[in-house]
Design a protein around this motif. Structure first.
Motif, PDB file in Angstrom:
ATOM      1  N   GLN A 166       8.129  -1.301  -3.094  1.00 20.49           N
ATOM      2  CA  GLN A 166       8.594  -0.715  -2.311  1.00 20.49           C
ATOM      3  C   GLN A 166       8.871   0.750  -2.172  1.00 20.49           C
ATOM      4  O   GLN A 166       8.255   1.676  -1.183  1.00 20.49           O
ATOM      5  N   ARG A 167       9.638   1.014  -3.183  1.00 24.32           N
ATOM      6  CA  ARG A 167      10.467   1.907  -2.483  1.00 24.32           C
ATOM      7  C   ARG A 167       9.621   3.481  -3.599  1.00 24.32           C
ATOM      8  O   ARG A 167       9.026   4.753  -3.425  1.00 24.32           O
ATOM      9  N   HIS A 168       8.923   3.250  -4.688  1.00 28.40           N
ATOM     10  CA  HIS A 168       8.267   4.209  -5.809  1.00 28.40           C
ATOM     11  C   HIS A 168       7.241   3.736  -5.970  1.00 28.40           C
ATOM     12  O   HIS A 168       6.691   4.907  -6.344  1.00 28.40           O
ATOM     13  N   GLY A 169       6.974   3.357  -5.596  1.00 28.55           N
ATOM     14  CA  GLY A 169       4.587   2.938  -6.112  1.00 28.55           C
ATOM     15  C   GLY A 169       5.170   1.600  -7.334  1.00 28.55           C
ATOM     16  O   GLY A 169       6.082   1.714  -7.963  1.00 28.55           O
ATOM     17  N   TYR A 170       3.803   1.447  -7.517  1.00 30.44           N
ATOM     18  CA  TYR A 170       3.709   0.852  -8.547  1.00 30.44           C
ATOM     19  C   TYR A 170       3.883   1.408 -10.269  1.00 30.44           C
ATOM     20  O   TYR A 170       4.081   1.612 -10.937  1.00 30.44           O
ATOM     21  N   SER A 171       3.612   3.160  -9.701  1.00 30.74           N
ATOM     22  CA  SER A 171       2.956   3.752 -10.875  1.00 30.74           C
ATOM     23  C   SER A 171       4.553   4.434 -11.357  1.00 30.74           C
ATOM     24  O   SER A 171       4.927   4.932 -11.974  1.00 30.74           O
ATOM     25  N   GLY A 172       5.099   4.430 -10.566  1.00 32.03           N
ATOM     26  CA  GLY A 172       6.064   5.210 -10.315  1.00 32.03           C
ATOM     27  C   GLY A 172       7.616   3.949 -10.405  1.00 32.03           C
ATOM     28  O   GLY A 172       8.971   4.682 -10.527  1.00 32.03           O
ATOM     29  N   THR A 173       6.997   2.832 -10.383  1.00 27.57           N
ATOM     30  CA  THR A 173       8.194   2.451 -11.012  1.00 27.57           C
ATOM     31  C   THR A 173       7.818   1.680 -12.670  1.00 27.57           C
ATOM     32  O   THR A 173       7.132   1.131 -13.325  1.00 27.57           O
ATOM     33  N   GLY A 174       9.391   1.935 -13.847  1.00 23.50           N
ATOM     34  CA  GLY A 174       9.309   1.934 -14.910  1.00 23.50           C
ATOM     35  C   GLY A 174      10.053   0.857 -15.640  1.00 23.50           C
ATOM     36  O   GLY A 174      10.679   0.220 -14.568  1.00 23.50           O
ATOM     37  N   LEU A 175       9.460   0.093 -16.595  1.00 27.15           N
ATOM     38  CA  LEU A 175       9.923  -1.007 -16.992  1.00 27.15           C
ATOM     39  C   LEU A 175      11.516  -0.838 -16.805  1.00 27.15           C
ATOM     40  O   LEU A 175      12.501  -2.074 -17.025  1.00 27.15           O
ATOM     41  N   PRO A 229       4.631  -3.762  -0.336  1.00 26.83           N
ATOM     42  CA  PRO A 229       3.767  -3.529  -1.507  1.00 26.83           C
ATOM     43  C   PRO A 229       2.734  -3.732  -1.647  1.00 26.83           C
ATOM     44  O   PRO A 229       2.452  -3.299  -2.777  1.00 26.83           O
ATOM     45  N   VAL A 230       1.562  -4.940  -1.205  1.00 30.10           N
ATOM     46  CA  VAL A 230       0.462  -5.244  -1.659  1.00 30.10           C
ATOM     47  C   VAL A 230      -0.173  -3.808  -1.203  1.00 30.10           C
ATOM     48  O   VAL A 230      -1.185  -4.260  -1.932  1.00 30.10           O
ATOM     49  N   SER A 231      -0.080  -3.361  -0.559  1.00 26.17           N
ATOM     50  CA  SER A 231      -0.925  -2.107  -0.128  1.00 26.17           C
ATOM     51  C   SER A 231      -0.814  -1.009  -0.515  1.00 26.17           C
ATOM     52  O   SER A 231      -1.342  -1.150  -0.869  1.00 26.17           O
ATOM     53  N   VAL A 232       0.349  -0.573  -0.909  1.00 28.38           N
ATOM     54  CA  VAL A 232       1.159   0.508  -2.301  1.00 28.38           C
ATOM     55  C   VAL A 232       0.149   0.245  -3.754  1.00 28.38           C
ATOM     56  O   VAL A 232      -0.846   0.644  -4.149  1.00 28.38           O
TER      57      VAL A 232
END
Length: 197
Positions: free
Chosen positions: A22-31, A107-110
């Motif tokens: 929600q805050r950083h996007g899927y690509s911007g979220t590291g494991l 988050p679904v649209s992101v």
């Protein structure tokens, strides 16, 4: 006890993935960020999600879908008109946006926008999430007198409008697009329900 602890860790990882998307996007979220945010042991992510980031993202999308579905069902009281339901749902979403200073989106649209052309697994998860909102709204409109094909069309348009309004609200840093969507949808839904009855 171990099973409960494992389930709690898994749930924290999914919750953290959802919030970070929600805050950083899927690509911007590291494991690594997910593990740190969840306060989970380093090896726990691949223990609970051996298929990696896509599996965790799929679960996060499912959690978001379930939460919005709960908001819809809790709002769809038998005594409420369809317009009242939409106004309440959008009011909650607008509050979420403003409370987060417009940093939290859907988050679904992101995930759809970022990964829709790259991951069949995530695209399917997002399609299922949207369907999980369209289907009960369709049934609610049918219960209020709308013919099923028209109810399905209206429910699809309503979900699409709310999703679009969320994006525009974030871009403009204003809840006004969501408020406009609420009034337009409420008027449309209540008028169409009256016409059907």
């Amino acid at each position: 006890m171990a099973g409960t602890k494992g389930a709690e860790t898994s749930a924290r990882l999914v919750e953290s993935m959802l919030e970070l998307i929600q805050r950083h996007g899927y690509s911007g979220t590291g494991l690594n960020a997910v593990v740190e945010h969840a306060g989970a042991p380093k090896g726990s992510l691949y223990f609970h999600f051996p298929q990696g980031k896509e599996a965790l993202g799929e679960q996060a999308v499912g959690l978001a879908a379930a939460r919005f579905g709960t908001l819809l069902s809790d709002s769809a009281l038998p005594s409420a008109t369809p317009g009242e339901v939409v106004r309440h749902v959008i009011d909650v979403l607008a509050g979420m946006l403003t409370d987060s200073d417009f940093t939290l989106g859907c988050p679904v649209s992101v995930v759809t926008l970022e990964m829709g052309t790259h991951s069949q697994r995530l695209r399917d998860a997002c399609a299922d999430a949207f369907e999980s909102w369209i289907a009960p709204l369709t049934e609610y409109l049918v219960a209020h007198g709308r013919p099923r094909p028209a109810a399905r069309s209206t429910a699809t348009a309503a979900v699409s409008m709310v999703e679009g309004a969320m994006i525009v609200s974030r871009a403009q840093r204003s809840a006004e697009p969501l408020r406009c969507a609420a009034e337009t949808l409420a008027t449309l839904l209540d008028q169409s329900t009256k016409a059907a009855s």
